[in-house]
Write a protein that holds these residues in place. Structure first.
Motif, PDB file in Angstrom:
ATOM      1  N   MET A   1       0.951  -1.011  -0.075  1.00 10.32           N
ATOM      2  CA  MET A   1      -0.192   0.275  -0.041  1.00 10.32           C
ATOM      3  C   MET A   1       1.084   1.315  -0.212  1.00 10.32           C
ATOM      4  SD  MET A   1      -3.267  -1.094   0.037  1.00 10.32           S
ATOM      5  CE  MET A   1      -4.276  -0.004   1.120  1.00 10.32           C
ATOM      6  N   LEU A   2       0.208   2.169  -0.712  1.00 13.58           N
ATOM      7  CA  LEU A   2       0.553   3.323  -1.084  1.00 13.58           C
ATOM      8  C   LEU A   2       0.462   3.810   0.685  1.00 13.58           C
ATOM      9  CD1 LEU A   2       2.025   5.130  -3.106  1.00 13.58           C
ATOM     10  CD2 LEU A   2      -0.209   6.495  -2.666  1.00 13.58           C
ATOM     11  N   LYS A  11      -1.065  15.397  -2.577  1.00 13.56           N
ATOM     12  CA  LYS A  11      -2.186  15.893  -2.453  1.00 13.56           C
ATOM     13  C   LYS A  11      -1.825  17.403  -2.573  1.00 13.56           C
ATOM     14  CE  LYS A  11      -6.227  12.951  -1.027  1.00 13.56           C
ATOM     15  NZ  LYS A  11      -7.397  13.028   0.384  1.00 13.56           N
ATOM     16  N   ILE A 134      -2.216  14.458 -13.327  1.00 11.08           N
ATOM     17  CA  ILE A 134      -3.456  14.004 -12.151  1.00 11.08           C
ATOM     18  C   ILE A 134      -4.507  15.450 -11.462  1.00 11.08           C
ATOM     19  CG2 ILE A 134      -2.062  12.553 -11.557  1.00 11.08           C
ATOM     20  CD1 ILE A 134      -1.259  13.401  -9.278  1.00 11.08           C
TER      21      ILE A 134
ATOM     22  N   LEU B  88      -3.134  -0.271  -4.299  1.00 10.00           N
ATOM     23  CA  LEU B  88      -2.290   0.734  -3.631  1.00 10.00           C
ATOM     24  C   LEU B  88      -2.658   2.039  -2.498  1.00 10.00           C
ATOM     25  CD1 LEU B  88       0.505   2.127  -5.792  1.00 10.00           C
ATOM     26  CD2 LEU B  88       0.960  -0.366  -4.474  1.00 10.00           C
ATOM     27  N   VAL B  89      -3.740   1.827  -2.723  1.00 10.28           N
ATOM     28  CA  VAL B  89      -4.783   2.666  -1.899  1.00 10.28           C
ATOM     29  C   VAL B  89      -6.222   2.048  -1.936  1.00 10.28           C
ATOM     30  CG1 VAL B  89      -3.910   5.243  -2.329  1.00 10.28           C
ATOM     31  CG2 VAL B  89      -5.706   4.561  -3.386  1.00 10.28           C
ATOM     32  N   SER B  90      -6.948   1.914  -0.817  1.00  6.32           N
ATOM     33  CA  SER B  90      -7.877   0.969  -0.558  1.00  6.32           C
ATOM     34  C   SER B  90      -9.066   2.024  -1.382  1.00  6.32           C
ATOM     35  CB  SER B  90      -8.440   0.570   1.186  1.00  6.32           C
ATOM     36  OG  SER B  90      -8.051   2.177   1.767  1.00  6.32           O
ATOM     37  N   CYS B 100     -11.508   6.612   2.173  1.00  3.33           N
ATOM     38  CA  CYS B 100     -10.000   6.966   3.193  1.00  3.33           C
ATOM     39  C   CYS B 100     -10.950   8.386   3.744  1.00  3.33           C
ATOM     40  CB  CYS B 100      -9.171   8.644   1.768  1.00  3.33           C
ATOM     41  SG  CYS B 100      -8.676   7.100   0.962  1.00  3.33           S
ATOM     42  N   CYS B 103      -9.867  12.660   2.764  1.00  4.47           N
ATOM     43  CA  CYS B 103     -10.484  12.339   1.069  1.00  4.47           C
ATOM     44  C   CYS B 103     -12.007  12.803   0.762  1.00  4.47           C
ATOM     45  CB  CYS B 103     -10.553  11.501   0.065  1.00  4.47           C
ATOM     46  SG  CYS B 103     -10.127  11.845  -1.612  1.00  4.47           S
ATOM     47  N   SER B 108     -12.118  14.345  -7.455  1.00  8.83           N
ATOM     48  CA  SER B 108     -12.041  15.062  -7.322  1.00  8.83           C
ATOM     49  C   SER B 108      -9.852  15.235  -7.438  1.00  8.83           C
ATOM     50  CB  SER B 108     -12.321  16.603  -7.329  1.00  8.83           C
ATOM     51  OG  SER B 108     -11.996  15.822  -6.172  1.00  8.83           O
ATOM     52  N   CYS B 109      -9.960  13.800  -6.378  1.00 10.70           N
ATOM     53  CA  CYS B 109      -8.780  13.403  -6.059  1.00 10.70           C
ATOM     54  C   CYS B 109      -7.683  13.010  -6.743  1.00 10.70           C
ATOM     55  CB  CYS B 109      -9.023  12.482  -5.002  1.00 10.70           C
ATOM     56  SG  CYS B 109      -7.457  11.700  -4.045  1.00 10.70           S
ATOM     57  N   SER B 110      -6.960  13.796  -6.847  1.00 11.48           N
ATOM     58  CA  SER B 110      -5.499  13.325  -8.126  1.00 11.48           C
ATOM     59  C   SER B 110      -4.839  11.949  -7.958  1.00 11.48           C
ATOM     60  CB  SER B 110      -4.461  14.533  -7.620  1.00 11.48           C
ATOM     61  OG  SER B 110      -3.443  14.097  -6.491  1.00 11.48           O
ATOM     62  N   VAL B 111      -4.341  11.781  -6.474  1.00 10.66           N
ATOM     63  CA  VAL B 111      -4.176  10.425  -5.837  1.00 10.66           C
ATOM     64  C   VAL B 111      -5.407   9.079  -6.509  1.00 10.66           C
ATOM     65  CG1 VAL B 111      -3.640   9.055  -4.212  1.00 10.66           C
ATOM     66  CG2 VAL B 111      -2.994  11.517  -4.501  1.00 10.66           C
ATOM     67  N   LYS B 113      -6.957   8.880  -8.704  1.00  9.51           N
ATOM     68  CA  LYS B 113      -6.969   9.273 -10.380  1.00  9.51           C
ATOM     69  C   LYS B 113      -5.995   8.202 -10.917  1.00  9.51           C
ATOM     70  CE  LYS B 113      -8.243  12.897 -13.021  1.00  9.51           C
ATOM     71  NZ  LYS B 113      -8.708  14.202 -13.646  1.00  9.51           N
ATOM     72  N   LEU B 114      -4.539   8.939 -10.226  1.00 12.03           N
ATOM     73  CA  LEU B 114      -3.264   7.882 -10.546  1.00 12.03           C
ATOM     74  C   LEU B 114      -3.584   6.635  -9.838  1.00 12.03           C
ATOM     75  CD1 LEU B 114      -0.134   7.970 -11.928  1.00 12.03           C
ATOM     76  CD2 LEU B 114       0.246   9.021  -9.205  1.00 12.03           C
ATOM     77  N   MET B 115      -4.182   6.225  -9.031  1.00 15.39           N
ATOM     78  CA  MET B 115      -3.606   4.881  -8.034  1.00 15.39           C
ATOM     79  C   MET B 115      -5.182   4.087  -8.907  1.00 15.39           C
ATOM     80  SD  MET B 115      -1.364   4.949  -7.062  1.00 15.39           S
ATOM     81  CE  MET B 115      -0.219   6.336  -7.090  1.00 15.39           C
ATOM     82  N   GLN B 117      -5.282   4.266 -12.464  1.00 16.00           N
ATOM     83  CA  GLN B 117      -4.274   3.654 -13.470  1.00 16.00           C
ATOM     84  C   GLN B 117      -3.480   2.242 -13.217  1.00 16.00           C
ATOM     85  OE1 GLN B 117      -3.150   6.996 -16.300  1.00 16.00           O
ATOM     86  NE2 GLN B 117      -4.339   8.249 -14.333  1.00 16.00           N
ATOM     87  N   VAL B 118      -2.206   2.499 -12.163  1.00 13.76           N
ATOM     88  CA  VAL B 118      -1.523   1.603 -11.482  1.00 13.76           C
ATOM     89  C   VAL B 118      -2.779   0.193 -11.118  1.00 13.76           C
ATOM     90  CG1 VAL B 118       0.051   0.811  -9.470  1.00 13.76           C
ATOM     91  CG2 VAL B 118      -0.310   3.937 -10.747  1.00 13.76           C
TER      92      VAL B 118
END
Lengths: 136, 136
Positions: A1-2, A11, A134, B88-90, B100, B103, B108-111, B113-115, B117-118
């Motif tokens: 996990m991150l 953020k 992002i 990587l994030v729940s 979270c 959040c 609208s959370c950039s993390v 959005k990225l996660m 994709q991962v």
DNA sequence: TGTAATTCCTATTAAATCGATAGGAATAAT
DNA sequence: ATTATTCCTATCGATTTAATAGGAATTACA
């Protein structure tokens, strides 16, 4: 996990990027709006400054600002600084390579084989995402 | 990084798969050949048995054997049992979703959005790899 | 010039997780 | 019976993570 460090760091970068102007943004403002412990965030922003993503201005009306354009900040670089290796095992890491003490032969190791694929696909995502992407 | 539990678990499954026959393989043999603490491996194999990947035979000449064919054992399933969430994030986890506490808005959370994709790219790797594939 | 607001820096702590170990019960082969 | 194995629970030690503490240095501005 991150780790939360990485999560909060991303953020914060996003928060600063979204403000657009180049005025310094204060730790307290970010911490409040993103619900992050201010002291913890302080240490994260320090790391980001020391690794060249942020500049800072001290004293009253001080704060942090982006040194490069969001479109020039690659997730590969941010992740490596905040989270460390992108690879899940060090024996497939490009930037943090280390041999496993168990594994005598990487070529025949099934974990190695699988984790190379994971590394490459993850790397592919991080290489194609900038802070601008992002932050949209 | 990948936990040793997962790493050792994958190595053990590979070891058993490579033997080919369906004779029970003993913990001690795997531990010795793969350079793993026997007691630690014991607990890992127990987990793999309880989650339906391995069968076991007790007593003298006992050991562990595969319940399904290696080509039918997907890495997605193994990873979820050994390592837990693939995300990587729940908040982007398909099987272990949790909101979270920071959040307020995932969209609208950039993390986030990225996660996503991962997660998808990693999932793609695990879905296309069976125990047979990595044991070759 | 003094005061308030901020970053800078180092050290420490509390909690969680991880890897490993201990010890014996249950089971099966011979 | 004896030996070899899995089964099960509990615990420990080390490491890492997240957070906190406290004060030094710097800057704006009244």
């Amino acid at each position: 996990m991150l780790s939360k460090k990485t999560k909060y760091g991303l953020k914060a970068l996003t928060y600063i990027a979204r403000k657009g102007d180049n005025e310094p943004v204060q730790i307290g403002e970010i911490a409040k709006n993103e619900h992050i412990s201010q002291k913890f965030l302080e240490s994260i922003l320090l790391t980001l400054r020391k690794s060249g993503f942020l500049g800072s201005k001290k004293g009253k009306h001080g704060g942090y600002y982006l040194i490069k354009k969001p479109s020039e900040i690659l997730m590969t670089d941010v992740m490596r600084v905040l989270e460390g290796p992108i690879a899940l095992v060090s024996c497939v890491s490009l930037n943090f390579y280390e041999k496993c003490d168990d594994c005598p032969d990487e070529a025949s190791c099934s974990v190695h084989k699988l984790m190379i694929q994971v590394r490459d696909s993850t790397l592919n995502v991080f290489r194609h995402n900038t802070l601008e992407d992002i932050s949209k």
